[in-house]
Motif scaffolding. Structure first.
Motif, PDB file in Angstrom:
ATOM      1  N   TYR A  91       0.725  -1.225   0.013  1.00 30.92           N
ATOM      2  CA  TYR A  91       0.011   0.081   0.103  1.00 30.92           C
ATOM      3  C   TYR A  91       0.965   1.226  -0.032  1.00 30.92           C
ATOM      4  O   TYR A  91       1.814   1.371   0.984  1.00 30.92           O
ATOM      5  CB  TYR A  91      -0.878  -0.123   1.353  1.00 30.92           C
ATOM      6  CG  TYR A  91      -1.697   1.325   1.402  1.00 30.92           C
ATOM      7  CD1 TYR A  91      -3.019   1.295   0.955  1.00 30.92           C
ATOM      8  CD2 TYR A  91      -1.222   2.486   2.132  1.00 30.92           C
ATOM      9  CE1 TYR A  91      -3.786   2.537   1.106  1.00 30.92           C
ATOM     10  CE2 TYR A  91      -2.035   3.391   2.360  1.00 30.92           C
ATOM     11  CZ  TYR A  91      -3.426   3.505   1.809  1.00 30.92           C
ATOM     12  OH  TYR A  91      -4.122   4.583   1.906  1.00 30.92           O
ATOM     13  N   VAL A 110     -15.560   4.892  -5.840  1.00 33.97           N
ATOM     14  CA  VAL A 110     -14.265   5.233  -6.269  1.00 33.97           C
ATOM     15  C   VAL A 110     -14.044   5.274  -7.960  1.00 33.97           C
ATOM     16  O   VAL A 110     -15.034   4.965  -8.506  1.00 33.97           O
ATOM     17  CB  VAL A 110     -13.449   3.666  -6.039  1.00 33.97           C
ATOM     18  CG1 VAL A 110     -13.433   3.637  -4.361  1.00 33.97           C
ATOM     19  CG2 VAL A 110     -14.008   2.438  -6.656  1.00 33.97           C
ATOM     20  N   TYR A 112     -10.794   4.214 -10.292  1.00 32.50           N
ATOM     21  CA  TYR A 112      -9.600   3.348 -10.240  1.00 32.50           C
ATOM     22  C   TYR A 112      -8.965   3.128 -11.763  1.00 32.50           C
ATOM     23  O   TYR A 112      -9.762   3.279 -12.796  1.00 32.50           O
ATOM     24  CB  TYR A 112      -9.719   2.024  -9.559  1.00 32.50           C
ATOM     25  CG  TYR A 112     -10.753   1.264 -10.388  1.00 32.50           C
ATOM     26  CD1 TYR A 112     -10.469   0.326 -11.312  1.00 32.50           C
ATOM     27  CD2 TYR A 112     -12.111   1.220 -10.282  1.00 32.50           C
ATOM     28  CE1 TYR A 112     -11.357  -0.407 -11.792  1.00 32.50           C
ATOM     29  CE2 TYR A 112     -13.069   0.792 -10.764  1.00 32.50           C
ATOM     30  CZ  TYR A 112     -12.619  -0.298 -11.695  1.00 32.50           C
ATOM     31  OH  TYR A 112     -13.339  -1.088 -12.392  1.00 32.50           O
ATOM     32  N   HIS A 134     -19.470   0.363  -4.830  1.00 28.43           N
ATOM     33  CA  HIS A 134     -18.909  -1.023  -4.395  1.00 28.43           C
ATOM     34  C   HIS A 134     -19.570  -1.406  -2.784  1.00 28.43           C
ATOM     35  O   HIS A 134     -19.028  -0.169  -2.041  1.00 28.43           O
ATOM     36  CB  HIS A 134     -17.704  -1.621  -4.710  1.00 28.43           C
ATOM     37  CG  HIS A 134     -17.210  -1.471  -6.003  1.00 28.43           C
ATOM     38  ND1 HIS A 134     -17.703  -2.576  -6.875  1.00 28.43           N
ATOM     39  CD2 HIS A 134     -16.654  -0.890  -6.824  1.00 28.43           C
ATOM     40  CE1 HIS A 134     -17.088  -2.355  -8.133  1.00 28.43           C
ATOM     41  NE2 HIS A 134     -16.679  -1.073  -8.013  1.00 28.43           N
ATOM     42  N   VAL A 139     -16.122  -6.478  -2.331  1.00 28.66           N
ATOM     43  CA  VAL A 139     -14.931  -6.418  -3.096  1.00 28.66           C
ATOM     44  C   VAL A 139     -13.786  -7.382  -2.882  1.00 28.66           C
ATOM     45  O   VAL A 139     -13.623  -7.933  -1.705  1.00 28.66           O
ATOM     46  CB  VAL A 139     -14.287  -4.942  -3.020  1.00 28.66           C
ATOM     47  CG1 VAL A 139     -15.273  -4.024  -3.589  1.00 28.66           C
ATOM     48  CG2 VAL A 139     -13.890  -4.478  -1.562  1.00 28.66           C
ATOM     49  N   CYS A 142      -7.854  -7.440  -1.825  1.00 28.71           N
ATOM     50  CA  CYS A 142      -6.951  -6.361  -1.814  1.00 28.71           C
ATOM     51  C   CYS A 142      -7.593  -4.758  -1.640  1.00 28.71           C
ATOM     52  O   CYS A 142      -7.038  -3.869  -1.079  1.00 28.71           O
ATOM     53  CB  CYS A 142      -6.427  -6.413  -3.269  1.00 28.71           C
ATOM     54  SG  CYS A 142      -5.186  -4.923  -3.877  1.00 28.71           S
ATOM     55  N   TRP A 143      -8.615  -4.796  -2.302  1.00 34.57           N
ATOM     56  CA  TRP A 143      -9.559  -3.344  -2.157  1.00 34.57           C
ATOM     57  C   TRP A 143     -10.073  -3.157  -0.778  1.00 34.57           C
ATOM     58  O   TRP A 143      -9.821  -2.216  -0.291  1.00 34.57           O
ATOM     59  CB  TRP A 143     -10.743  -3.340  -3.058  1.00 34.57           C
ATOM     60  CG  TRP A 143     -10.483  -2.898  -4.711  1.00 34.57           C
ATOM     61  CD1 TRP A 143      -9.274  -3.103  -5.018  1.00 34.57           C
ATOM     62  CD2 TRP A 143     -11.127  -2.409  -5.449  1.00 34.57           C
ATOM     63  NE1 TRP A 143      -9.225  -2.662  -6.350  1.00 34.57           N
ATOM     64  CE2 TRP A 143     -10.603  -1.997  -6.498  1.00 34.57           C
ATOM     65  CE3 TRP A 143     -12.548  -1.870  -5.195  1.00 34.57           C
ATOM     66  CZ2 TRP A 143     -11.165  -1.474  -7.718  1.00 34.57           C
ATOM     67  CZ3 TRP A 143     -13.181  -1.299  -6.122  1.00 34.57           C
ATOM     68  CH2 TRP A 143     -12.470  -0.866  -7.428  1.00 34.57           C
ATOM     69  N   GLN A 144     -10.415  -4.258  -0.235  1.00 31.13           N
ATOM     70  CA  GLN A 144     -10.811  -4.062   1.285  1.00 31.13           C
ATOM     71  C   GLN A 144      -9.619  -3.585   2.079  1.00 31.13           C
ATOM     72  O   GLN A 144      -9.920  -2.677   2.998  1.00 31.13           O
ATOM     73  CB  GLN A 144     -11.570  -5.394   1.794  1.00 31.13           C
ATOM     74  CG  GLN A 144     -12.606  -6.047   1.343  1.00 31.13           C
ATOM     75  CD  GLN A 144     -12.872  -7.336   2.085  1.00 31.13           C
ATOM     76  OE1 GLN A 144     -12.155  -7.883   2.714  1.00 31.13           O
ATOM     77  NE2 GLN A 144     -14.267  -7.670   1.978  1.00 31.13           N
ATOM     78  N   LEU A 147      -8.812   0.072   0.924  1.00 29.27           N
ATOM     79  CA  LEU A 147      -9.738   1.012   1.172  1.00 29.27           C
ATOM     80  C   LEU A 147      -9.985   1.303   2.813  1.00 29.27           C
ATOM     81  O   LEU A 147     -10.318   2.321   3.171  1.00 29.27           O
ATOM     82  CB  LEU A 147     -11.211   0.560   0.260  1.00 29.27           C
ATOM     83  CG  LEU A 147     -11.127   0.853  -1.030  1.00 29.27           C
ATOM     84  CD1 LEU A 147     -12.220   0.378  -1.458  1.00 29.27           C
ATOM     85  CD2 LEU A 147     -11.080   2.439  -1.376  1.00 29.27           C
ATOM     86  N   CYS A 160      -1.109  -5.641  -5.615  1.00 34.44           N
ATOM     87  CA  CYS A 160      -2.012  -6.826  -5.108  1.00 34.44           C
ATOM     88  C   CYS A 160      -1.528  -8.296  -5.571  1.00 34.44           C
ATOM     89  O   CYS A 160      -1.804  -8.524  -6.891  1.00 34.44           O
ATOM     90  CB  CYS A 160      -3.562  -6.820  -5.561  1.00 34.44           C
ATOM     91  SG  CYS A 160      -4.101  -5.148  -5.310  1.00 34.44           S
ATOM     92  N   TYR A 183      -3.744  -1.367  -8.533  1.00 36.50           N
ATOM     93  CA  TYR A 183      -4.681  -0.562  -8.554  1.00 36.50           C
ATOM     94  C   TYR A 183      -4.158   0.763  -8.213  1.00 36.50           C
ATOM     95  O   TYR A 183      -3.651   0.969  -7.207  1.00 36.50           O
ATOM     96  CB  TYR A 183      -5.819  -0.814  -7.985  1.00 36.50           C
ATOM     97  CG  TYR A 183      -6.474  -2.197  -8.473  1.00 36.50           C
ATOM     98  CD1 TYR A 183      -7.674  -2.055  -9.406  1.00 36.50           C
ATOM     99  CD2 TYR A 183      -6.393  -3.384  -8.145  1.00 36.50           C
ATOM    100  CE1 TYR A 183      -8.184  -2.819  -9.919  1.00 36.50           C
ATOM    101  CE2 TYR A 183      -6.911  -4.298  -8.766  1.00 36.50           C
ATOM    102  CZ  TYR A 183      -7.777  -4.219  -9.362  1.00 36.50           C
ATOM    103  OH  TYR A 183      -8.544  -5.314 -10.240  1.00 36.50           O
ATOM    104  N   ILE A 185      -6.216   3.962  -7.161  1.00 31.59           N
ATOM    105  CA  ILE A 185      -7.556   4.083  -6.574  1.00 31.59           C
ATOM    106  C   ILE A 185      -7.704   5.208  -5.668  1.00 31.59           C
ATOM    107  O   ILE A 185      -7.003   5.499  -5.135  1.00 31.59           O
ATOM    108  CB  ILE A 185      -8.004   2.578  -5.718  1.00 31.59           C
ATOM    109  CG1 ILE A 185      -9.410   2.692  -5.462  1.00 31.59           C
ATOM    110  CG2 ILE A 185      -7.098   2.673  -4.398  1.00 31.59           C
ATOM    111  CD1 ILE A 185     -10.094   1.102  -5.287  1.00 31.59           C
TER     112      ILE A 185
END
Length: 192
Positions: A91, A110, A112, A134, A139, A142-144, A147, A160, A183, A185
């Motif tokens: 990240y 979002v 992205y 979303h 999701v 990776c997004w969880q 974010l 990711c 990503y 994002i």
């Protein structure tokens, strides 16, 4: 005495003839041995050339997805500002937000851009000029994880590993199996 001289002369003559006949054979043998030695040396050169060709071919062989992943991941992990989570997500905050932080049951809005390690873009809400909404619990991981570290108005890069994105399955014609995806994002809104 003359008989002895004749016999001696004859023996000498025969011996000379025999020696002369053997001489070319000895020369031929030496020449043959030299040719064989040279031939063996040429064979060695051919074998060496084949080994060199294989080595060059091995160097030019395409890298496996695992090799590409490791090379990219190690380089990305070493960048300034990158945080590696226990799951392996890399990240990096690109812009700090000042708004709300989403929860696992929030709905996020979002924008992205999704790319592969070679830079090829395979998805982008920016290109569609349409931010997406979303539910955080729908999701992929990776997004969880990414974010949950962000606030509205923030932007981050998420590297990711395959198991956090498409579970190693990839996406037909877009993402190869077991590929790392990246990503960029931007968190535009959170509805709790």
């Amino acid at each position: 005495m003359s008989r002895l001289l004749i016999v001696t002369s004859l023996i000498t003559l025969l011996a000379s003839a025999a020696f002369a006949a053997d001489a070319p054979t000895a020369e031929k043998t030496k020449a043959s041995e030299a040719t064989e030695a040279t031939g063996a040396g040429e064979g060695q050169k051919t074998m060496d050339a084949k080994k060199d060709h294989k080595a060059v071919k091995a160097k030019k062989a395409p890298k496996t997805i695992a090799e590409v992943n490791k090379e990219y991941y190690d380089k990305a992990a070493a960048e300034k500002g990158v945080v590696k989570t226990s799951s392996g997500l890399l990240y990096k905050s690109l812009k700090e937000g000042t708004g709300a932080t989403p929860g696992i049951l929030s709905t996020v809005t979002v924008n992205y851009r999704a790319t592969l390690t070679n830079g090829k873009e395979f998805n982008s809400s920016y290109k569609r000029k349409s931010p997406e909404k979303h539910r955080m619990n729908n999701v992929f991981r990776c997004w969880q994880e990414g974010l949950l570290k962000m606030k509205v108005g923030g932007k981050a890069q998420l590297v990711c590993p395959p198991e956090l994105a498409f579970a190693g399955r990839g996406v037909p014609n877009l993402v190869p199996k077991n590929a790392i995806v990246i990503y960029e994002i931007e968190l535009l809104g959170v509805k709790k």
